[in-house]
Each structure stands twice: as structure tokens, then as C-alpha cells.
Design an enzyme around this catalytic site. Sequence first.
Site, short mmCIF file in Angstrom:
data_model
loop_
_atom_site.label_atom_id
_atom_site.label_comp_id
_atom_site.label_asym_id
_atom_site.label_seq_id
_atom_site.Cartn_x
_atom_site.Cartn_y
_atom_site.Cartn_z
CB CYS A 115 -0.88 -0.04 1.24
SG CYS A 115 -1.92 1.39 1.40
CB CYS A 122 -4.13 14.31 1.77
SG CYS A 122 -5.26 14.27 0.36
CB CYS A 129 -8.99 10.95 5.84
SG CYS A 129 -7.37 10.38 5.29
N GLY A 169 -2.18 10.51 0.98
CA GLY A 169 -2.21 11.41 -0.18
C GLY A 169 -3.19 11.01 -1.25
CD GLU A 170 -6.80 11.79 -5.08
OE1 GLU A 170 -7.46 11.18 -4.22
OE2 GLU A 170 -6.74 11.40 -6.26
CB SER A 201 -7.37 4.41 -3.93
OG SER A 201 -8.50 4.84 -3.20
CB SER A 224 -12.48 7.41 -1.75
OG SER A 224 -11.33 6.61 -1.66
CG LEU A 225 -19.38 7.17 -4.18
CD1 LEU A 225 -18.95 8.00 -5.39
CD2 LEU A 225 -20.44 6.16 -4.60
CG HIS A 226 -15.91 7.54 1.43
ND1 HIS A 226 -15.74 6.17 1.35
CD2 HIS A 226 -14.66 8.06 1.40
CE1 HIS A 226 -14.44 5.90 1.27
NE2 HIS A 226 -13.78 7.02 1.29
N1 SAH Z 1 -6.59 9.71 -1.46
C1 SAH Z 1 -6.96 8.48 -2.01
C2 SAH Z 1 -6.12 7.30 -1.58
C3 SAH Z 1 -5.74 7.22 -0.12
S1 SAH Z 1 -6.97 6.85 1.07
C4 SAH Z 1 -8.43 8.20 -1.71
O1 SAH Z 1 -8.99 8.92 -0.91
O2 SAH Z 1 -8.97 7.31 -2.33
C5 SAH Z 1 -7.34 5.13 0.94
C6 SAH Z 1 -8.73 4.79 1.45
O3 SAH Z 1 -8.79 4.82 2.89
C7 SAH Z 1 -9.80 5.76 0.96
O4 SAH Z 1 -10.91 5.06 0.49
C8 SAH Z 1 -10.10 6.54 2.21
O5 SAH Z 1 -11.34 7.16 2.12
C9 SAH Z 1 -10.00 5.46 3.28
N2 SAH Z 1 -9.90 5.97 4.64
C10 SAH Z 1 -9.31 7.08 5.08
N3 SAH Z 1 -9.45 7.20 6.43
C11 SAH Z 1 -10.19 6.14 6.82
C12 SAH Z 1 -10.70 5.71 8.10
N4 SAH Z 1 -10.44 6.37 9.19
N5 SAH Z 1 -11.41 4.57 8.12
C13 SAH Z 1 -11.64 3.87 7.00
N6 SAH Z 1 -11.19 4.21 5.80
C14 SAH Z 1 -10.47 5.35 5.70
FE1 SF4 Z 2 -7.55 11.02 3.04
FE2 SF4 Z 2 -7.80 10.27 0.46
FE3 SF4 Z 2 -9.36 12.21 1.47
FE4 SF4 Z 2 -6.79 12.67 1.10
S1 SF4 Z 2 -8.30 12.26 -0.47
S2 SF4 Z 2 -7.96 13.24 2.88
S3 SF4 Z 2 -5.90 10.67 1.60
S4 SF4 Z 2 -9.31 10.03 2.06
#
Ligand code: SAH
Ligand code: SF4
Length: 358
Positions: A115, A122, A129, A169-170, A201, A224-226
Amino acid sequence: MSVKPSLLEYTPEALKGLLAELGQKAFRATQILEWMWKHRVADFEQMTNLPPALRAQLAERFTLRPLQVVEVSESSIGTTRKFLSRMQDGHLVESVIIPAAEGKGGAQSDRITLCVSSQVGCAFGCRFCASGLLGFTRNLTAGEILGQILAAEEVSGNRVNNLVFMGMGEPLANIDNLLTALSIILAPHGLNIGARHITISTSGNVPGLRRLAEFGKPLRLAVSLHGASDEVRSQVMPVNRKWPLAQLLPALHEWNKTGKHMITLEYILIQDVNAGMDEARKLARVARDLNAKVNLIPYNTVEGLPWVRPSEAHCKAFCRALMAEKIPVTMRYEKGHDINAACGQLRLRKVQTEAADS
Ligand code: SAH
Ligand code: SF4
């Protein structure tokens, strides 16, 4: 402190250019690539078929190991290992090694997943996050992205053959360096890892997605939709105000036209935010439209943040609601808590300890 660029990020063309500048023949590029990637040497002195003067010139200007591992922590589950590395300017970056438990039919799999982080901190500031919490410091260079893979191999004693860009990071906000790193990761003269073994991701960086689609390799994409509506998504992901679903979803449809694999929609379950049954139905609709699969991640609590993980029964009910709509869905209950979701947390702890010590 001297910060040297890393020779790791040099493509064959860039290496040839450098060698011409140094008055050297182009065939040296092939020799250097072999030392860097076939033999994984950490030191220019080990490049024994190069003239000593050239070795010294390269060592003066470049590094082959832009990261120094400073901490390795074992996971409580399986053999996952998280490690923290210090870069030349003192910043910390986190990476996680995840060996596959078992292959198909219970056979031992030799898959070693790393990973990878793409930035220090970020800028996207998702509210849940840990990486977003510290703000943005800088992009990783392509050499530092590649350096994480070499550091992981040194930590684990194994070659890495699967990559997920889900660390700090993104990645698509650092698209130039990401594409340079990917070209070396994919190249037969480089790490030679197949595109289908690489997952990027993204939190939905639309221009970055277009660039990645143009790159034209059959990489896997996780989004990362959420939140399956702007209302819910914007509550936890400020990026949704910049690129709302009306922009993100068409960009994903475009990706589908070029991509070979189903998109994975990552969906963290957060109590009282996005885990209601209405949201499950909206998520099912989005997933069906995109022909995507869904990966549910029960929220991993972050110290200092107010969000709560729903009960296991609730998470399972949410999962069943998607199954009832015939959406391919997985839920990483155990592993997610420990590794995948722990994005940025080790570094956060370390930065806080250092701040407390100073
Ligand atoms: N920035 C990118 C890649 C890094 S984060 C992105 O956001 O996709 C990798 C994954 O971990 C993302 O889906 C993010 O939303 C998730 N993530 C971040 N913090 C988290 C937490 N506290 N619990 C569960 N998932 C989390
Ligand atoms: Fe965290 Fe990814 Fe959101 Fe950045 S983009 S703050 S790494 S979940």
C-alpha cells in the site's frame, strides 16, 4: 542536509540524456537500469561494469535510496507490516506490506501487496481521514514513490508484485510524478509489475482521472465514494464541492470505456452520516449505472475525530441491502480495521510524538 534527486525516477530516455550530458555512451543506460532494477543495488559502487569515475559522478549527484526505514510495526492480524520511512528532507511517509493469506483453493499465494503513499499529508481534507488532518506538505517525487517499493522489499525480504495506491495522499493530485513512477513500475526493464496488479485509489479528482485514462494502461481504479448523493458526500468530502457527482460520474463512465476492469467503489460506513438504508439504495443505483463493485469499510476510528463506526449488525444489514440489489459487494471487516483503513495514522502518531518531545 543535502537532498539529492533519485536516479530511480530516470526513464531510459532521461538516462540517455543524462549520460550524453556526462559525455558517456548511450549503452551505459541499459547497464544502469539493470543494476537499479534487476539487481536492486543500493549503492553506485556496486555498479561494477561502470567506469569508476562515472560511478563517483553519479554518487555525487544522485541517490538510489531516497527513503530510510525508521520504524516497522507488526499488525495484530496476520503478517501485515506497516513501515515508516524518512525522506531526505526529514518528512515521514508510511507504507503497508500485505501478504495474501491464501491463494485460490487454499493454496499458499505468493502475492505481496504494498500500500503506497503518494504525498506527504493531503490537501483534500476529507473529514474522516488522518492524512487530511495534518494538511498538505508536498508531493512525493517519482523516486520516492519507487523508493517505497524497494524499502518494502528490504523490510519483507520478498519482491512486491501487487500495488495499491491507498496510502497517504491523493495520487491523482500528484499525477505527473505518479505517471513517471507508473511507467517505471510497468516497464520490463523496470519493476515489471502488470497493470492489472496495480490499483489507483482516488477521492474523485476529475482532471487527474482523465489524465490517467489517457495514459491508456489497464490499471485498476478504486474510487472513494463514501456518499451516493452530493448532500451526504459533501458533508465529509470537501472535494465533492469542487467535483460533484454530476462531474465525477461522467468521468467514471468515460473511464469505463477505456478501462478493462470493473471500478471498485470504496464506501466507508460512518454512523449517522452515510450508513442509512436510503443511502444503501442510492449507492446501489450508482454502482449499477457504473457496472461497479462496492467495497464496504466499517469506519476505523481516528483519534481526535468525532466519527463512529456503526455496529457490526448494522454494517452487515447495509451489505445485505446491496446484495439484495445484486450489486457485487465485499466488506473487509477484520482487515480493514487494521490496515487498509489506517491510512496515515502511524505517521500522525509519530509526528505528534516528535512534537511532544521537542
Ligand atoms: N486519497 C486516495 C487514496 C488514499 S486513502 C483516496 O482517498 O482514495 C485510501 C482509502 O482509505 C480511501 O478510500 C479513504 O477514504 C480510506 N480511509 C481514510 N481514512 C479512513 C478511516 N479512518 N477509516 C476507514 N477508511 C479510511
Ligand atoms: Fe484522506 Fe484520500 Fe481524502 Fe486525502 S483524499 S484526505 S488521503 S481520504
